[in-house]
Every structure is written in C-alpha cells, then in structure tokens.
Design a protein around this motif. Sequence first.
Motif, PDB file in Angstrom:
ATOM      1  N   UNK A  35     -13.224   9.163  -3.430  1.00 40.63           N
ATOM      2  CA  UNK A  35     -13.487   7.772  -3.030  1.00 40.63           C
ATOM      3  C   UNK A  35     -12.811   6.773  -3.957  1.00 40.63           C
ATOM      4  N   UNK A  36     -12.681   7.133  -5.240  1.00 38.09           N
ATOM      5  CA  UNK A  36     -12.044   6.218  -6.177  1.00 38.09           C
ATOM      6  C   UNK A  36     -10.540   6.115  -5.919  1.00 38.09           C
ATOM      7  N   UNK A  37      -9.933   7.184  -5.393  1.00 36.96           N
ATOM      8  CA  UNK A  37      -8.544   7.098  -4.942  1.00 36.96           C
ATOM      9  C   UNK A  37      -8.441   6.125  -3.768  1.00 36.96           C
ATOM     10  N   UNK A  38      -9.399   6.186  -2.875  1.00 35.02           N
ATOM     11  CA  UNK A  38      -9.443   5.253  -1.738  1.00 35.02           C
ATOM     12  C   UNK A  38      -9.538   3.821  -2.240  1.00 35.02           C
ATOM     13  N   UNK A  39     -10.383   3.588  -3.233  1.00 32.46           N
ATOM     14  CA  UNK A  39     -10.530   2.243  -3.782  1.00 32.46           C
ATOM     15  C   UNK A  39      -9.228   1.768  -4.433  1.00 32.46           C
ATOM     16  N   UNK A  40      -8.598   2.662  -5.190  1.00 27.16           N
ATOM     17  CA  UNK A  40      -7.332   2.297  -5.845  1.00 27.16           C
ATOM     18  C   UNK A  40      -6.237   2.039  -4.812  1.00 27.16           C
ATOM     19  N   UNK A  41      -6.183   2.892  -3.801  1.00 29.22           N
ATOM     20  CA  UNK A  41      -5.151   2.747  -2.765  1.00 29.22           C
ATOM     21  C   UNK A  41      -5.300   1.417  -2.038  1.00 29.22           C
ATOM     22  N   UNK A  42      -6.535   0.975  -1.869  1.00 35.95           N
ATOM     23  CA  UNK A  42      -6.768  -0.301  -1.183  1.00 35.95           C
ATOM     24  C   UNK A  42      -6.249  -1.490  -1.989  1.00 35.95           C
ATOM     25  N   UNK A  43      -5.986  -1.276  -3.282  1.00 34.46           N
ATOM     26  CA  UNK A  43      -5.502  -2.345  -4.163  1.00 34.46           C
ATOM     27  C   UNK A  43      -4.000  -2.235  -4.445  1.00 34.46           C
ATOM     28  N   UNK A  44      -3.298  -1.431  -3.684  1.00 29.50           N
ATOM     29  CA  UNK A  44      -1.897  -1.147  -4.004  1.00 29.50           C
ATOM     30  C   UNK A  44      -1.012  -2.387  -3.952  1.00 29.50           C
ATOM     31  N   UNK A  45      -1.269  -3.288  -3.009  1.00 27.35           N
ATOM     32  CA  UNK A  45      -0.446  -4.499  -2.940  1.00 27.35           C
ATOM     33  C   UNK A  45      -0.673  -5.371  -4.177  1.00 27.35           C
ATOM     34  N   UNK A  46      -1.901  -5.454  -4.614  1.00 29.64           N
ATOM     35  CA  UNK A  46      -2.217  -6.215  -5.825  1.00 29.64           C
ATOM     36  C   UNK A  46      -1.547  -5.591  -7.043  1.00 29.64           C
ATOM     37  N   UNK A  47      -1.518  -4.262  -7.109  1.00 34.39           N
ATOM     38  CA  UNK A  47      -0.868  -3.577  -8.231  1.00 34.39           C
ATOM     39  C   UNK A  47       0.616  -3.938  -8.269  1.00 34.39           C
ATOM     40  N   UNK A  48       1.250  -3.887  -7.113  1.00 34.28           N
ATOM     41  CA  UNK A  48       2.676  -4.238  -7.050  1.00 34.28           C
ATOM     42  C   UNK A  48       2.900  -5.691  -7.476  1.00 34.28           C
TER      43      UNK A  48
END
Length: 197
Positions: free
Chosen positions: A18-31
């Motif tokens: 689930x934490x991968x899901x949470x991180x993946x949902x923030x991918x645009x912000x990371x970029x």
Amino acid sequence: MEQTMRKPICFYYDFVSPYSYFAFSQRDQIRERTGRELQLLPVTVGKIMEMVGNVPTSITCKTKRAYQGQDVMRWVEKLQIPFAIHPQFGTFSTEPLVQAALRAGEDVEAFSEAAFQAVWAEQAPVTDNSAMHAYFAGKEERFAAYWAENDLMKDALEKNNNMAVDDGVFGVPYFHTDSGDFFGNDRLDFLYEAIAS
C-alpha cells in the motif's frame, strides 16, 4: 540544462505494497519538486526481502499489523485517493502484475496505475487469469495484451530484482538516487531536501 542532465530517480515498487501505491500516487509531485525523471522499476518485494535477509514484520508481528491498519488510513485521508483493502490480500502473488508491467515497456506508468487501482481501489479478481484479462481489456485493450503475455518477462523481473538488491533495496517503496537512498513514501521530504542541496 544542468538539472536535465542529472540521473533519474530509481523508484522501486510492488503492487502488493500500500505504501508503494501511496508513493506512486505522488509521482508527478516528485518530478516537479526534484526536476528529475523517474525510472519506474516494478519488483517482487517478497523475493527481494528473501535475497537480503529481511522479513515482513507487519505479517509476523500482530501489534505492528494493527498499527499499520491505522497508518494506512491516515495516508488515504491525507492523499485523498481511492482505497479498499482487497478481500484476498495476503493470499495472492503480485508477480503476474509485475511481469505485465515489465511487458508494458514504455507504457509501464499507465499500466502500473491500472494495476495499483486493481489491487488497492477496485478489488479486481487478481487470482483469476481470464477475469483479469477482461478487467484490463475494460480499461485499455493494450493492457490486456500486456497481461496475456506476462509470463514472458521472468528474466526481466529477475534482472530488476537483482538491480534492486545491488541498489540497497530491502523493501518498497524505495528511491535510489545519486543524492542518497530513501525508503518509504514518508521519506519524500528528505529526498526533496537531498536533491535540492
């Protein structure tokens, strides 16, 4: 110009997390916040943990498992993303999903989004091969093709898992950068600070 020449962030994840899901949902912000591209690297975290001698303590420790249930819901509220615990969670392997994501090639991001939704939002029939083929066809026809041929990607999966171990991965989500390594979606602020410095 200098920033665009810097190495991408290696983002290791597994659909079981689930934490991968949470991180993946923030991918645009990371970029946006790092000015870096993400190299999306789906892996099977259970195999990696076995390779490095780690154990999934949220499974072996009842107290931690109870706490994690609370923590997960806090992140769902914070991120405002769809979430539902799969009724078969803990009983199925995400290896077919990971292999299909690898089969997707340059389309890995779009397929991974659909795969995370299947596990963590839509309670898809992940243990039924034909039902999952229909599920992905209902999303995008090309996704169904990736699923249908996922068993061709065993070597690619092994390569990703080995690369993960070489990069220090012991769990997911894990971010490997030239400014340091960061484990967990709750370490993104440290990642931003390290890359900005």
